[in-house]
Scaffold this motif. Sequence first.
Motif, PDB file in Angstrom:
ATOM      1  N   VAL A   8       8.483  -2.616 -28.814  1.00 29.92           N
ATOM      2  CA  VAL A   8       8.462  -1.378 -28.029  1.00 29.92           C
ATOM      3  C   VAL A   8       7.812  -1.636 -26.676  1.00 29.92           C
ATOM      4  O   VAL A   8       7.203  -2.672 -26.433  1.00 29.92           O
ATOM      5  CB  VAL A   8       7.710  -0.247 -28.771  1.00 29.92           C
ATOM      6  CG1 VAL A   8       8.275  -0.027 -30.155  1.00 29.92           C
ATOM      7  CG2 VAL A   8       6.219  -0.543 -28.858  1.00 29.92           C
ATOM      8  N   GLY A   9       7.921  -0.650 -25.802  1.00 25.62           N
ATOM      9  CA  GLY A   9       7.342  -0.728 -24.475  1.00 25.62           C
ATOM     10  C   GLY A   9       8.142   0.127 -23.526  1.00 25.62           C
ATOM     11  O   GLY A   9       9.141   0.757 -23.902  1.00 25.62           O
ATOM     12  N   LYS A  15      11.545  -6.481 -23.085  1.00 25.02           N
ATOM     13  CA  LYS A  15      11.709  -6.334 -24.529  1.00 25.02           C
ATOM     14  C   LYS A  15      12.994  -6.987 -25.034  1.00 25.02           C
ATOM     15  O   LYS A  15      12.972  -7.745 -25.998  1.00 25.02           O
ATOM     16  CB  LYS A  15      11.712  -4.848 -24.918  1.00 25.02           C
ATOM     17  CG  LYS A  15      10.452  -4.093 -24.580  1.00 25.02           C
ATOM     18  CD  LYS A  15      10.504  -2.668 -25.076  1.00 25.02           C
ATOM     19  CE  LYS A  15      11.764  -1.947 -24.686  1.00 25.02           C
ATOM     20  NZ  LYS A  15      11.976  -1.883 -23.227  1.00 25.02           N
ATOM     21  N   ILE A  95      10.975   3.807 -34.136  1.00 28.69           N
ATOM     22  CA  ILE A  95       9.640   3.237 -34.314  1.00 28.69           C
ATOM     23  C   ILE A  95       9.080   3.618 -35.678  1.00 28.69           C
ATOM     24  O   ILE A  95       8.406   2.829 -36.343  1.00 28.69           O
ATOM     25  CB  ILE A  95       8.694   3.707 -33.194  1.00 28.69           C
ATOM     26  CG1 ILE A  95       9.168   3.173 -31.845  1.00 28.69           C
ATOM     27  CG2 ILE A  95       7.264   3.240 -33.458  1.00 28.69           C
ATOM     28  CD1 ILE A  95       8.429   3.759 -30.657  1.00 28.69           C
ATOM     29  N   ILE A 101       4.152  -2.820 -34.877  1.00 27.37           N
ATOM     30  CA  ILE A 101       4.645  -2.692 -33.512  1.00 27.37           C
ATOM     31  C   ILE A 101       4.298  -3.931 -32.699  1.00 27.37           C
ATOM     32  O   ILE A 101       3.145  -4.374 -32.685  1.00 27.37           O
ATOM     33  CB  ILE A 101       4.041  -1.445 -32.838  1.00 27.37           C
ATOM     34  CG1 ILE A 101       4.555  -0.169 -33.520  1.00 27.37           C
ATOM     35  CG2 ILE A 101       4.340  -1.423 -31.344  1.00 27.37           C
ATOM     36  CD1 ILE A 101       3.857   1.097 -33.048  1.00 27.37           C
ATOM     37  N   HIS A 103       4.086  -4.595 -29.009  1.00 29.36           N
ATOM     38  CA  HIS A 103       4.080  -3.797 -27.778  1.00 29.36           C
ATOM     39  C   HIS A 103       4.128  -4.728 -26.575  1.00 29.36           C
ATOM     40  O   HIS A 103       3.143  -5.386 -26.240  1.00 29.36           O
ATOM     41  CB  HIS A 103       2.815  -2.933 -27.741  1.00 29.36           C
ATOM     42  CG  HIS A 103       2.805  -1.923 -26.641  1.00 29.36           C
ATOM     43  ND1 HIS A 103       1.966  -0.838 -26.642  1.00 29.36           N
ATOM     44  CD2 HIS A 103       3.524  -1.830 -25.489  1.00 29.36           C
ATOM     45  CE1 HIS A 103       2.173  -0.127 -25.544  1.00 29.36           C
ATOM     46  NE2 HIS A 103       3.114  -0.720 -24.833  1.00 29.36           N
ATOM     47  N   ALA A 126       0.370   0.578 -21.260  1.00 26.31           N
ATOM     48  CA  ALA A 126      -0.073   0.691 -22.648  1.00 26.31           C
ATOM     49  C   ALA A 126      -0.562   2.103 -22.938  1.00 26.31           C
ATOM     50  O   ALA A 126      -0.254   2.689 -23.987  1.00 26.31           O
ATOM     51  CB  ALA A 126      -1.170  -0.327 -22.942  1.00 26.31           C
ATOM     52  N   VAL A 129       2.471   4.605 -23.213  1.00 27.50           N
ATOM     53  CA  VAL A 129       3.194   4.520 -24.481  1.00 27.50           C
ATOM     54  C   VAL A 129       2.324   5.033 -25.627  1.00 27.50           C
ATOM     55  O   VAL A 129       2.786   5.804 -26.481  1.00 27.50           O
ATOM     56  CB  VAL A 129       3.651   3.077 -24.755  1.00 27.50           C
ATOM     57  CG1 VAL A 129       4.229   2.955 -26.176  1.00 27.50           C
ATOM     58  CG2 VAL A 129       4.695   2.639 -23.734  1.00 27.50           C
ATOM     59  N   ASP A 130       1.044   4.622 -25.636  1.00 28.06           N
ATOM     60  CA  ASP A 130       0.138   5.073 -26.699  1.00 28.06           C
ATOM     61  C   ASP A 130       0.007   6.595 -26.693  1.00 28.06           C
ATOM     62  O   ASP A 130      -0.058   7.233 -27.751  1.00 28.06           O
ATOM     63  CB  ASP A 130      -1.237   4.432 -26.541  1.00 28.06           C
ATOM     64  CG  ASP A 130      -1.234   2.943 -26.854  1.00 28.06           C
ATOM     65  OD1 ASP A 130      -0.242   2.473 -27.449  1.00 28.06           O
ATOM     66  OD2 ASP A 130      -2.206   2.249 -26.492  1.00 28.06           O
ATOM     67  N   THR A 199       0.941   6.091 -34.774  1.00 28.64           N
ATOM     68  CA  THR A 199      -0.252   5.386 -34.303  1.00 28.64           C
ATOM     69  C   THR A 199      -1.061   4.768 -35.439  1.00 28.64           C
ATOM     70  O   THR A 199      -2.094   4.146 -35.189  1.00 28.64           O
ATOM     71  CB  THR A 199      -1.162   6.317 -33.478  1.00 28.64           C
ATOM     72  OG1 THR A 199      -1.621   7.394 -34.314  1.00 28.64           O
ATOM     73  CG2 THR A 199      -0.433   6.861 -32.271  1.00 28.64           C
ATOM     74  N   VAL A 203      -0.618  -2.960 -34.397  1.00 33.40           N
ATOM     75  CA  VAL A 203       0.053  -3.297 -33.144  1.00 33.40           C
ATOM     76  C   VAL A 203      -0.386  -4.666 -32.639  1.00 33.40           C
ATOM     77  O   VAL A 203      -1.554  -5.044 -32.757  1.00 33.40           O
ATOM     78  CB  VAL A 203      -0.219  -2.210 -32.068  1.00 33.40           C
ATOM     79  CG1 VAL A 203      -1.705  -2.074 -31.784  1.00 33.40           C
ATOM     80  CG2 VAL A 203       0.544  -2.499 -30.799  1.00 33.40           C
ATOM     81  N   TYR A 205      -0.127  -6.736 -29.040  1.00 30.26           N
ATOM     82  CA  TYR A 205       0.245  -6.637 -27.634  1.00 30.26           C
ATOM     83  C   TYR A 205       0.801  -7.976 -27.162  1.00 30.26           C
ATOM     84  O   TYR A 205       0.185  -9.025 -27.359  1.00 30.26           O
ATOM     85  CB  TYR A 205      -0.955  -6.226 -26.786  1.00 30.26           C
ATOM     86  CG  TYR A 205      -1.442  -4.834 -27.096  1.00 30.26           C
ATOM     87  CD1 TYR A 205      -0.791  -3.717 -26.576  1.00 30.26           C
ATOM     88  CD2 TYR A 205      -2.533  -4.619 -27.940  1.00 30.26           C
ATOM     89  CE1 TYR A 205      -1.213  -2.431 -26.881  1.00 30.26           C
ATOM     90  CE2 TYR A 205      -2.966  -3.342 -28.245  1.00 30.26           C
ATOM     91  CZ  TYR A 205      -2.309  -2.253 -27.715  1.00 30.26           C
ATOM     92  OH  TYR A 205      -2.722  -0.978 -28.020  1.00 30.26           O
TER      93      TYR A 205
END
Length: 365
Positions: A8-9, A15, A95, A101, A103, A126, A129-130, A199, A203, A205
């Motif tokens: 995701v992103g 991506k 998602i 995830i 990210h 970040a 998206v969060d 959430t 995740v 990164y």
Amino acid sequence: MGFSCGIVGLPNVGKSTLFNAITQSAAAAAANYPFCTIEPNIGRVPVPDPRLEVLARLARSERIVPTQLEVRDIAGLVRGASRGEGLGNRFLAAIREVDAILHVLRCFEGGEVTHVEGRVDPLADAELVDTELLLADLESLERQRETLIKRTRGQDREAKRRLELLERILPAMAEGTPARQLGLGEEERALLRSFHLLTAKPVLYVANVDEASAASGNELSSRVVAMAAARGASAVVVSAAIEAELAQLDAASREEYLATLGLEEAGLDRVIHEGYRLLGLLTFFTAGPKEARAWTVPAGARAPQAAGVIHSDFERGFICAEVIAYEDYVACGGEAGARDAGRLRLEGRDYVMQEGDVCHFRFNV
């Protein structure tokens, strides 16, 4: 047993390029405009594991079969996705279907690819998206709260437990705390899974840097690594452009190219390994003349569960597991040597699988 990671992103952060490299395919169209990926592309990727080569040599196996992860390329989120902006609802639904995830954050300046927000700031990306994922969770919790209140009036004990937890976590999440950072106990985390929160997913990164920064990273990727550490998460630095080139090379050429870049291993190998760790998985092996094979189970799985990954009949008719630790298997030169040295163990139903176990399951149906 399927375990999946979703890439995701924001749009245009790399991506689809990363997905193409991971799956060594051109299944996802990498283009310089948002929403070039509308339906999530799905790929199965092998988890690199040098132990398989060793086992195959000792067992004189005809072939090697690595364990795999499912990777999904999910189209880019945009500001307002939680309200359905762009293709937000479909993206959020995609998602929701994955276990973890990946990210991707843009950590390179310039180039022909435009940033959808008109600037390069991975920490702001970040946060955006969060925030969208958190807003979607809050909306979901409010809907579930109404349902749970109705069910508790009917003396539904499970609904009461869920409602009590929801009332506890809602204020913290409304203040900006993602579900994965709520500091819940084991039982509460198990109950939290019933809410299917975005959430709550672990995740990783992925800092996507330019080719010149692939070996050592840059100032932008350093900020991502620091942010991840502060959140109790992990970060991996890769150059999606380089990984796409590596994906087209044979093994020998890959090693040579990595050496010229000052890299010991491909960034994608680190991404896959971290994704595997992120899901809380472990690997066990079977080895024989036909094949040396890696299998995946959740950490804490017991022997019958592991047998069931191979075939449901193995779990249903489970008798025992013949287990050799990988280190013992290698040190003793294979199964026969381990058996002669007393390093082969018979384990029953309560045995908790360990990383690297080499197994043969006895069953009867």
